[in-house]
Design a protein around this motif. Structure first.
Motif, PDB file in Angstrom:
ATOM      1  N   ILE A  56       0.848  -1.196   0.000  1.00 45.05           N
ATOM      2  CA  ILE A  56       0.000   0.000   0.000  1.00 45.05           C
ATOM      3  C   ILE A  56       0.882   1.244   0.000  1.00 45.05           C
ATOM      4  CG2 ILE A  56      -1.769   1.327   1.233  1.00 45.05           C
ATOM      5  CD1 ILE A  56      -2.761  -1.304   2.422  1.00 45.05           C
ATOM      6  N   ASP A  57       0.904   1.953  -1.123  1.00 39.72           N
ATOM      7  CA  ASP A  57       1.684   3.186  -1.201  1.00 39.72           C
ATOM      8  C   ASP A  57       1.116   4.233  -0.236  1.00 39.72           C
ATOM      9  OD1 ASP A  57       3.382   2.198  -3.145  1.00 39.72           O
ATOM     10  OD2 ASP A  57       2.138   2.920  -4.809  1.00 39.72           O
ATOM     11  N   GLY A  58       2.005   4.846   0.528  1.00 43.54           N
ATOM     12  CA  GLY A  58       1.576   5.911   1.431  1.00 43.54           C
ATOM     13  C   GLY A  58       0.712   5.439   2.582  1.00 43.54           C
ATOM     14  N   PHE A  59       0.919   4.205   3.057  1.00 42.67           N
ATOM     15  CA  PHE A  59       0.065   3.690   4.141  1.00 42.67           C
ATOM     16  C   PHE A  59       0.198   4.524   5.411  1.00 42.67           C
ATOM     17  CE2 PHE A  59       3.999   1.748   5.430  1.00 42.67           C
ATOM     18  CZ  PHE A  59       3.893   1.588   6.805  1.00 42.67           C
ATOM     19  N   ALA A  60       1.417   5.032   5.679  1.00 43.64           N
ATOM     20  CA  ALA A  60       1.617   5.854   6.879  1.00 43.64           C
ATOM     21  C   ALA A  60       0.803   7.142   6.787  1.00 43.64           C
ATOM     22  CB  ALA A  60       3.095   6.169   7.065  1.00 43.64           C
ATOM     23  N   ALA A 207     -12.373   2.306   7.457  1.00 41.42           N
ATOM     24  CA  ALA A 207     -12.155   3.606   6.812  1.00 41.42           C
ATOM     25  C   ALA A 207     -10.750   3.677   6.222  1.00 41.42           C
ATOM     26  CB  ALA A 207     -12.362   4.736   7.828  1.00 41.42           C
ATOM     27  N   MET A 208      -9.779   3.078   6.901  1.00 35.05           N
ATOM     28  CA  MET A 208      -8.407   3.055   6.384  1.00 35.05           C
ATOM     29  C   MET A 208      -8.310   2.159   5.158  1.00 35.05           C
ATOM     30  SD  MET A 208      -6.052   3.019   9.845  1.00 35.05           S
ATOM     31  CE  MET A 208      -7.138   1.950  10.822  1.00 35.05           C
ATOM     32  N   ALA A 209      -9.004   1.027   5.186  1.00 32.32           N
ATOM     33  CA  ALA A 209      -8.987   0.122   4.033  1.00 32.32           C
ATOM     34  C   ALA A 209      -9.606   0.797   2.809  1.00 32.32           C
ATOM     35  CB  ALA A 209      -9.736  -1.167   4.375  1.00 32.32           C
ATOM     36  N   ARG A 210     -10.712   1.508   3.015  1.00 29.58           N
ATOM     37  CA  ARG A 210     -11.355   2.199   1.896  1.00 29.58           C
ATOM     38  C   ARG A 210     -10.459   3.302   1.341  1.00 29.58           C
ATOM     39  NH1 ARG A 210     -15.964   1.439   5.297  1.00 29.58           N
ATOM     40  NH2 ARG A 210     -15.709   3.545   6.161  1.00 29.58           N
ATOM     41  N   ALA A 211      -9.761   3.989   2.244  1.00 30.06           N
ATOM     42  CA  ALA A 211      -8.849   5.049   1.798  1.00 30.06           C
ATOM     43  C   ALA A 211      -7.704   4.462   0.978  1.00 30.06           C
ATOM     44  CB  ALA A 211      -8.299   5.808   3.001  1.00 30.06           C
ATOM     45  N   ALA A 212      -7.243   3.267   1.364  1.00 32.92           N
ATOM     46  CA  ALA A 212      -6.167   2.612   0.623  1.00 32.92           C
ATOM     47  C   ALA A 212      -6.615   2.274  -0.793  1.00 32.92           C
ATOM     48  CB  ALA A 212      -5.711   1.354   1.360  1.00 32.92           C
ATOM     49  N   VAL A 213      -7.829   1.730  -0.934  1.00 28.42           N
ATOM     50  CA  VAL A 213      -8.363   1.395  -2.259  1.00 28.42           C
ATOM     51  C   VAL A 213      -8.577   2.656  -3.085  1.00 28.42           C
ATOM     52  CG1 VAL A 213     -10.319   0.374  -3.486  1.00 28.42           C
ATOM     53  CG2 VAL A 213      -9.430  -0.736  -1.433  1.00 28.42           C
ATOM     54  N   ALA A 214      -9.099   3.697  -2.446  1.00 23.12           N
ATOM     55  CA  ALA A 214      -9.310   4.963  -3.152  1.00 23.12           C
ATOM     56  C   ALA A 214      -7.999   5.563  -3.637  1.00 23.12           C
ATOM     57  CB  ALA A 214     -10.021   5.958  -2.239  1.00 23.12           C
ATOM     58  N   GLY A 215      -6.908   5.257  -2.931  1.00 23.82           N
ATOM     59  CA  GLY A 215      -5.598   5.759  -3.317  1.00 23.82           C
ATOM     60  C   GLY A 215      -4.892   4.896  -4.345  1.00 23.82           C
ATOM     61  N   GLY A 216      -5.571   3.841  -4.810  1.00 24.81           N
ATOM     62  CA  GLY A 216      -5.001   3.005  -5.862  1.00 24.81           C
ATOM     63  C   GLY A 216      -4.454   1.676  -5.413  1.00 24.81           C
ATOM     64  N   ALA A 217      -4.606   1.323  -4.129  1.00 24.87           N
ATOM     65  CA  ALA A 217      -4.100   0.035  -3.642  1.00 24.87           C
ATOM     66  C   ALA A 217      -4.953  -1.109  -4.177  1.00 24.87           C
ATOM     67  CB  ALA A 217      -4.088   0.006  -2.119  1.00 24.87           C
ATOM     68  N   ASN A 218      -4.326  -2.248  -4.365  1.00 24.74           N
ATOM     69  CA  ASN A 218      -5.045  -3.453  -4.774  1.00 24.74           C
ATOM     70  C   ASN A 218      -6.008  -3.841  -3.643  1.00 24.74           C
ATOM     71  OD1 ASN A 218      -5.858  -6.104  -5.393  1.00 24.74           O
ATOM     72  ND2 ASN A 218      -3.911  -6.566  -6.383  1.00 24.74           N
ATOM     73  N   PRO A 219      -7.318  -3.988  -3.933  1.00 22.91           N
ATOM     74  CA  PRO A 219      -8.276  -4.367  -2.876  1.00 22.91           C
ATOM     75  C   PRO A 219      -7.880  -5.645  -2.142  1.00 22.91           C
ATOM     76  CG  PRO A 219      -9.432  -3.683  -4.862  1.00 22.91           C
ATOM     77  CD  PRO A 219      -7.973  -3.764  -5.230  1.00 22.91           C
ATOM     78  N   GLY A 284      -6.875 -11.199   5.182  1.00 18.58           N
ATOM     79  CA  GLY A 284      -7.307  -9.980   4.501  1.00 18.58           C
ATOM     80  C   GLY A 284      -7.561 -10.220   3.030  1.00 18.58           C
ATOM     81  N   MET A 285      -6.709 -11.023   2.389  1.00 17.45           N
ATOM     82  CA  MET A 285      -6.906 -11.336   0.981  1.00 17.45           C
ATOM     83  C   MET A 285      -8.196 -12.123   0.778  1.00 17.45           C
ATOM     84  SD  MET A 285      -2.952 -12.329   0.066  1.00 17.45           S
ATOM     85  CE  MET A 285      -3.283 -12.790  -1.643  1.00 17.45           C
ATOM     86  N   GLY A 286      -8.434 -13.106   1.674  1.00 20.00           N
ATOM     87  CA  GLY A 286      -9.649 -13.904   1.551  1.00 20.00           C
ATOM     88  C   GLY A 286     -10.901 -13.084   1.775  1.00 20.00           C
ATOM     89  N   ALA A 287     -10.861 -12.197   2.776  1.00 21.28           N
ATOM     90  CA  ALA A 287     -12.029 -11.367   3.085  1.00 21.28           C
ATOM     91  C   ALA A 287     -12.381 -10.446   1.916  1.00 21.28           C
ATOM     92  CB  ALA A 287     -11.761 -10.548   4.346  1.00 21.28           C
ATOM     93  N   SER A 288     -11.367 -10.018   1.163  1.00 30.53           N
ATOM     94  CA  SER A 288     -11.634  -9.130   0.033  1.00 30.53           C
ATOM     95  C   SER A 288     -12.361  -9.846  -1.102  1.00 30.53           C
ATOM     96  CB  SER A 288     -10.319  -8.534  -0.498  1.00 30.53           C
ATOM     97  OG  SER A 288      -9.550  -9.522  -1.182  1.00 30.53           O
TER      98      SER A 288
END
Length: 355
Positions: A56-60, A207-219, A284-288
């Motif tokens: 996840i780019d920019g996770f911090a 909310a953090m997971a959604r922000a990661a996807v919105a930022g281009g992270a692989n779901p 996490g991968m399975g839940a997605s």
């Protein structure tokens, strides 16, 4: 295909969870609290941070931009989950390994799978609700899978009790010399509820997971940023307890003991911690890939129990048991596997309806 991938990822995660303790058996000359916290620093701090950095780019920055309330609840639920893991040991002390394991995992499965959708109903928040599950064919199949899994856990527990009852009196007293059903069940309830807080923590940090996807992270890896904060909480409760034990037992000397194989101990502890984290990496991968959190949690717990029992058979922990005992544990494993199929079918129905 997505459902099958989700089940496969949960199997890999369950395999990691059911196997992570094996490297600890290679540690020599250290107290439990010493190798537990060394492994914990990898599983709850170093490896989650590395996984988030790689996926996840920019996770911090995502964490920094998250509301204080979301961070607080995610962290607090991690602390409670950590306490649940610690009280698990007390359950084994008062109920014995087999009965204690069955009660805690059964409660953890049920609470972890069902409380989040029930909470959404009561709080009126978005997401999969218990009412919705009751009114859809897929949801009802998932709930049926929860029930089947609990039945399988009960059967495995019965097999363990049969094994313990067949032990010589001296061995039985040594293994459950402090047997106390009332106290043990009370502690097991605490452990089961608090251990399920990991699933609640994932929900709280979405909310953090959604922000990661919105930022281009692989779901597929969206929950890795949630794990960073959640496992800070788990590290906190475990670190405090292990440091207290280090001081009380004077085991703080372990970390530099010259008569212990330090390089091997650090390596095996780090390996155990890394394998432990992989369970939630793949969780996490399975839940997605699946349509609701209840099915993900029950699949995760089911695969852990299956793998742990298989390791028990391979390591000959059931050596000397009667045919009836072996048949019972194999039946329990088969029932748990059946629950996986039921939950998978429910997910397939749910996914088809949503399309």
């Amino acid at each position: 295909m997505e459902v099958l991938l989700g089940v496969f990822y949960h199997f890999v995660g369950g395999f990691a969870s059911g196997s992570f303790y094996l490297p600890y058996k290679k540690v020599r000359g250290w107290a439990w609290e010493s190798y537990w916290i060394v492994g914990g620093l990898c599983s709850w701090l170093i490896v989650p941070w590395l996984a988030a950095w790689l996926t996840i780019d920019g996770f911090a920055a995502i964490i920094a931009a998250t509301s204080a309330a979301t961070l607080f609840w995610t962290y607090l639920l991690g602390v409670l989950w950590g306490i649940g893991g610690l009280t698990f040991g007390l359950t084994m002390r008062y109920l014995g390994l087999s009965l204690g394991m069955s009660v805690v995992l059964g409660l953890c499965s049920a609470f972890g799978a069902l409380i989040p959708p029930i909470f959404r109903d009561l709080a009126g928040v978005d997401g999969e609700t218990f009412t919705h599950m009751l009114h859809t064919a897929g949801g009802r199949w998932v709930l049926a899978g929860v029930g089947v899994c609990l039945a399988g856990i009960a059967i495995c527990g019965k097999a363990g009790m049969m094994k313990e009852s067949s032990q010589p009196e001296a061995d039985r007293k040594a293994s459950i010399g402090e047997f106390n059903l009332a106290l043990g069940l009370a502690v097991a309830i605490v452990s089961g509820v608090l251990s399920a807080c990991f699933n609640f923590g994932i929900e709280a940090g979405q909310a953090m997971a959604r922000a990661a996807v919105a930022g281009g992270a692989n779901p597929l890896f969206q929950n890795n940023v949630v794990f960073v904060v959640l496992l800070w909480g788990g590290l906190t409760s475990n670190l405090i307890w292990c440091v207290l034990l280090n001081l009380r037992n004077r085991s703080w000397r372990d970390y530099a003991r010259r008569d212990a194989p330090l390089a091997a101990n650090y390596t095996f502890s780090a390996l155990a911690g890394t394998i432990w984290f992989l369970q939630f990496f793949f969780y996490g991968m399975g839940a997605s890939k699946l349509s609701n959190g209840a099915s993900s949690w029950i699949l995760h717990m089911a695969f852990i129990i299956v793998i742990a029992n298989i390791w028990g058979l391979l390591l000959r922990e059931w050596k000397g048991s009667s045919r009836a005992t072996l048949a019972t544990v194999l039946l329990g494993i088969a029932v748990i596997l059946l629950s996986v199929l039921v939950v998978g079918y429910g997910n397939a129905l749910q996914t088809a309806l949503e399309r």
